[in-house]
Design a protein around this motif. Structure first.
Motif, PDB file in Angstrom:
ATOM      1  N   THR A 250       0.825  -1.208   0.000  1.00 42.01           N
ATOM      2  CA  THR A 250       0.000   0.000   0.000  1.00 42.01           C
ATOM      3  C   THR A 250       0.856   1.253   0.000  1.00 42.01           C
ATOM      4  O   THR A 250       0.609   2.199  -0.755  1.00 42.01           O
ATOM      5  N   VAL A 251       1.894   1.263   0.830  1.00 40.49           N
ATOM      6  CA  VAL A 251       2.820   2.405   0.860  1.00 40.49           C
ATOM      7  C   VAL A 251       3.505   2.573  -0.497  1.00 40.49           C
ATOM      8  O   VAL A 251       3.680   3.699  -0.990  1.00 40.49           O
ATOM      9  N   ALA A 252       3.874   1.453  -1.126  1.00 38.60           N
ATOM     10  CA  ALA A 252       4.622   1.487  -2.387  1.00 38.60           C
ATOM     11  C   ALA A 252       3.833   2.081  -3.546  1.00 38.60           C
ATOM     12  O   ALA A 252       4.423   2.461  -4.566  1.00 38.60           O
ATOM     13  N   THR A 253       2.507   2.189  -3.428  1.00 40.31           N
ATOM     14  CA  THR A 253       1.721   2.816  -4.499  1.00 40.31           C
ATOM     15  C   THR A 253       2.016   4.310  -4.610  1.00 40.31           C
ATOM     16  O   THR A 253       1.765   4.910  -5.659  1.00 40.31           O
ATOM     17  N   ASN A 254       2.501   4.919  -3.524  1.00 39.70           N
ATOM     18  CA  ASN A 254       2.776   6.369  -3.490  1.00 39.70           C
ATOM     19  C   ASN A 254       1.535   7.208  -3.803  1.00 39.70           C
ATOM     20  O   ASN A 254       1.651   8.322  -4.331  1.00 39.70           O
ATOM     21  N   LEU A 255       0.371   6.688  -3.451  1.00 40.04           N
ATOM     22  CA  LEU A 255      -0.885   7.401  -3.713  1.00 40.04           C
ATOM     23  C   LEU A 255      -1.382   8.184  -2.497  1.00 40.04           C
ATOM     24  O   LEU A 255      -2.278   9.026  -2.641  1.00 40.04           O
ATOM     25  N   PHE A 256      -0.795   7.919  -1.325  1.00 41.32           N
ATOM     26  CA  PHE A 256      -1.407   8.396  -0.089  1.00 41.32           C
ATOM     27  C   PHE A 256      -0.509   9.362   0.676  1.00 41.32           C
ATOM     28  O   PHE A 256       0.711   9.249   0.664  1.00 41.32           O
ATOM     29  N   ASP A 257      -1.158  10.294   1.370  1.00 38.72           N
ATOM     30  CA  ASP A 257      -0.434  11.191   2.263  1.00 38.72           C
ATOM     31  C   ASP A 257       0.056  10.445   3.500  1.00 38.72           C
ATOM     32  O   ASP A 257       1.032  10.853   4.128  1.00 38.72           O
ATOM     33  N   ASP A 258      -0.642   9.351   3.860  1.00 35.76           N
ATOM     34  CA  ASP A 258      -0.233   8.522   4.990  1.00 35.76           C
ATOM     35  C   ASP A 258      -0.919   7.169   4.898  1.00 35.76           C
ATOM     36  O   ASP A 258      -1.992   7.045   4.285  1.00 35.76           O
ATOM     37  N   VAL A 259      -0.295   6.170   5.504  1.00 35.02           N
ATOM     38  CA  VAL A 259      -0.858   4.814   5.555  1.00 35.02           C
ATOM     39  C   VAL A 259      -0.726   4.305   6.984  1.00 35.02           C
ATOM     40  O   VAL A 259       0.340   4.419   7.597  1.00 35.02           O
ATOM     41  N   PHE A 260      -1.828   3.748   7.518  1.00 33.19           N
ATOM     42  CA  PHE A 260      -1.847   3.210   8.873  1.00 33.19           C
ATOM     43  C   PHE A 260      -2.478   1.817   8.873  1.00 33.19           C
ATOM     44  O   PHE A 260      -3.418   1.559   8.121  1.00 33.19           O
ATOM     45  N   VAL A 261      -1.995   0.961   9.751  1.00 39.88           N
ATOM     46  CA  VAL A 261      -2.726  -0.255  10.126  1.00 39.88           C
ATOM     47  C   VAL A 261      -3.469   0.067  11.414  1.00 39.88           C
ATOM     48  O   VAL A 261      -2.880   0.603  12.363  1.00 39.88           O
ATOM     49  N   VAL A 262      -4.769  -0.226  11.458  1.00 38.67           N
ATOM     50  CA  VAL A 262      -5.558   0.007  12.667  1.00 38.67           C
ATOM     51  C   VAL A 262      -6.035  -1.347  13.177  1.00 38.67           C
ATOM     52  O   VAL A 262      -6.648  -2.121  12.445  1.00 38.67           O
ATOM     53  N   THR A 263      -5.727  -1.644  14.434  1.00 41.18           N
ATOM     54  CA  THR A 263      -5.898  -3.006  14.935  1.00 41.18           C
ATOM     55  C   THR A 263      -6.296  -3.024  16.406  1.00 41.18           C
ATOM     56  O   THR A 263      -6.081  -2.044  17.139  1.00 41.18           O
ATOM     57  N   ASP A 264      -6.840  -4.160  16.834  1.00 35.23           N
ATOM     58  CA  ASP A 264      -7.113  -4.381  18.254  1.00 35.23           C
ATOM     59  C   ASP A 264      -6.116  -5.374  18.845  1.00 35.23           C
ATOM     60  O   ASP A 264      -6.257  -5.816  19.976  1.00 35.23           O
ATOM     61  N   SER A 265      -5.097  -5.727  18.057  1.00 37.95           N
ATOM     62  CA  SER A 265      -4.157  -6.778  18.449  1.00 37.95           C
ATOM     63  C   SER A 265      -2.776  -6.208  18.760  1.00 37.95           C
ATOM     64  O   SER A 265      -2.155  -5.550  17.916  1.00 37.95           O
ATOM     65  N   ASP A 266      -2.282  -6.488  19.969  1.00 37.07           N
ATOM     66  CA  ASP A 266      -0.911  -6.094  20.313  1.00 37.07           C
ATOM     67  C   ASP A 266       0.101  -6.761  19.384  1.00 37.07           C
ATOM     68  O   ASP A 266       1.132  -6.167  19.042  1.00 37.07           O
ATOM     69  N   ILE A 267      -0.196  -7.981  18.986  1.00 33.91           N
ATOM     70  CA  ILE A 267       0.725  -8.732  18.117  1.00 33.91           C
ATOM     71  C   ILE A 267       0.882  -8.028  16.775  1.00 33.91           C
ATOM     72  O   ILE A 267       1.999  -7.813  16.290  1.00 33.91           O
ATOM     73  N   ILE A 268      -0.241  -7.638  16.174  1.00 33.44           N
ATOM     74  CA  ILE A 268      -0.185  -6.972  14.870  1.00 33.44           C
ATOM     75  C   ILE A 268       0.406  -5.569  15.005  1.00 33.44           C
ATOM     76  O   ILE A 268       1.200  -5.136  14.162  1.00 33.44           O
ATOM     77  N   TYR A 269       0.037  -4.859  16.076  1.00 31.11           N
ATOM     78  CA  TYR A 269       0.595  -3.515  16.311  1.00 31.11           C
ATOM     79  C   TYR A 269       2.125  -3.575  16.362  1.00 31.11           C
ATOM     80  O   TYR A 269       2.818  -2.791  15.700  1.00 31.11           O
ATOM     81  N   LYS A 270       2.647  -4.513  17.140  1.00 30.69           N
ATOM     82  CA  LYS A 270       4.105  -4.635  17.280  1.00 30.69           C
ATOM     83  C   LYS A 270       4.748  -5.100  15.977  1.00 30.69           C
ATOM     84  O   LYS A 270       5.870  -4.699  15.647  1.00 30.69           O
ATOM     85  N   GLU A 271       4.050  -5.936  15.233  1.00 27.94           N
ATOM     86  CA  GLU A 271       4.578  -6.423  13.953  1.00 27.94           C
ATOM     87  C   GLU A 271       4.791  -5.269  12.977  1.00 27.94           C
ATOM     88  O   GLU A 271       5.835  -5.175  12.319  1.00 27.94           O
ATOM     89  N   ILE A 272       3.829  -4.377  12.897  1.00 24.82           N
ATOM     90  CA  ILE A 272       3.938  -3.245  11.969  1.00 24.82           C
ATOM     91  C   ILE A 272       4.989  -2.246  12.445  1.00 24.82           C
ATOM     92  O   ILE A 272       5.859  -1.815  11.677  1.00 24.82           O
ATOM     93  N   THR A 273       4.921  -1.857  13.712  1.00 34.29           N
ATOM     94  CA  THR A 273       5.860  -0.833  14.200  1.00 34.29           C
ATOM     95  C   THR A 273       7.304  -1.342  14.212  1.00 34.29           C
ATOM     96  O   THR A 273       8.240  -0.574  13.982  1.00 34.29           O
ATOM     97  N   SER A 274       7.486  -2.631  14.446  1.00 37.57           N
ATOM     98  CA  SER A 274       8.849  -3.178  14.441  1.00 37.57           C
ATOM     99  C   SER A 274       9.456  -3.201  13.039  1.00 37.57           C
ATOM    100  O   SER A 274      10.670  -3.299  12.887  1.00 37.57           O
ATOM    101  N   HIS A 275       8.600  -3.103  12.015  1.00 37.45           N
ATOM    102  CA  HIS A 275       9.081  -3.021  10.629  1.00 37.45           C
ATOM    103  C   HIS A 275       9.067  -1.585  10.117  1.00 37.45           C
ATOM    104  O   HIS A 275       9.133  -1.341   8.903  1.00 37.45           O
ATOM    105  N   GLY A 276       8.964  -0.629  11.043  1.00 36.90           N
ATOM    106  CA  GLY A 276       9.032   0.777  10.658  1.00 36.90           C
ATOM    107  C   GLY A 276       7.737   1.363  10.144  1.00 36.90           C
ATOM    108  O   GLY A 276       7.724   2.479   9.623  1.00 36.90           O
ATOM    109  N   GLY A 277       6.632   0.625  10.311  1.00 40.54           N
ATOM    110  CA  GLY A 277       5.338   1.097   9.827  1.00 40.54           C
ATOM    111  C   GLY A 277       4.566   1.872  10.881  1.00 40.54           C
ATOM    112  O   GLY A 277       4.993   1.973  12.044  1.00 40.54           O
TER     113      GLY A 277
END
Length: 242
Positions: A37-64
């Motif tokens: 999604t980020v690689a499309t360069n179409l957006f001013d910003d891209v976020f993952v929105v989640t209720d899961s600590d596992i997914i939150y940490k997965e994204i932020t640990s990869h710089g997202g």
């Protein structure tokens, strides 16, 4: 016009629990989707929105960038609405977390709908793909859509619509792809309005917009991609990735 993308992501999934954390070519499905999604360069910003600590940490640990939901939500649109309520944005595009092959062409078509909508007649836009396979047309896991002559959605259903009472008419069938582009006001209205009977019966959240009179512009695309709904889908995705 400020345009962002939100990727709603739950860890639990009825058919394939934990699917977003499964390996796809050396990275998790959710990271692959975020990066695509980020690689499309179409957006001013891209976020993952989640209720899961596992997914939150997965994204932020990869710089997202990730946002934790404050409340429990029944669907992705509600999760996105909570996240964007206080953001200064115009358009938000919902990319499904299980679509790692998200590509620029289709998302660009959705954005163009709003760029060309000077009268602001469109509340949201979404994608559809022409399908001919009878098994897919009759499969309740495939959501079908019918449109008017201007490609505004008339109805979505898990049943084959229209019903082929006269098979010689040669009507075209369209599969609804669960990628949405919303005006901010439209998704906030969705969040505040209660579910009605048609949505509850079909378990298709975009029906709520139709029930409350919102206008959904459908955009045809030929790009189907692969949604990771089952272990078999993941195997197919890994073969394609290689």
């Amino acid at each position: 016009m400020k345009i962002i993308s939100m990727i709603p992501a739950r860890y639990a999934a009825s058919r394939f629990p934990g699917k977003l954390m499964q390996d796809l070519g050396g990275k998790s499905v959710i990271v692959r989707t975020y990066e695509a999604t980020v690689a499309t360069n179409l957006f001013d910003d891209v976020f993952v929105v989640t209720d899961s600590d596992i997914i939150y940490k997965e994204i932020t640990s990869h710089g997202g960038k990730a946002i934790m939901s404050k409340k429990e939500h029944d669907c992705g649109s509600d999760r996105i609405a909570e996240a964007v309520e206080d953001m200064n944005i115009d358009i938000v595009i919902n990319v499904q977390g299980d679509e790692p092959f998200t590509e620029k062409e289709s998302l660009g078509k959705l954005i163009d709908v709003f760029k060309n909508d000077s009268r602001k007649e469109v509340d949201l836009a979404s994608l559809m793909v022409h399908i001919e396979d009878k098994a897919e047309i009759n499969n309740p896991n495939t959501v079908k859509v019918i449109v008017d002559q201007n490609n505004f959605a008339l109805y979505f259903s898990r049943s084959p619509i229209p019903y082929p009472r006269d098979p010689d008419v040669g009507v075209k069938y369209y599969k609804h792809k669960g990628v949405y582009a919303f005006r901010k006001e439209a998704i906030l209205d969705f969040y505040r309005l209660p579910m009605r009977s048609l949505e509850a019966s079909e378990k298709i959240e975009c029906i709520r917009y139709l029930e409350y009179g919102k206008r959904i512009k459908m955009v045809e695309t030929s790009v189907e991609g692969i949604e990771i709904d089952t272990p078999e889908d993941l195997d197919r995705a890994n073969r394609l990735w290689k």
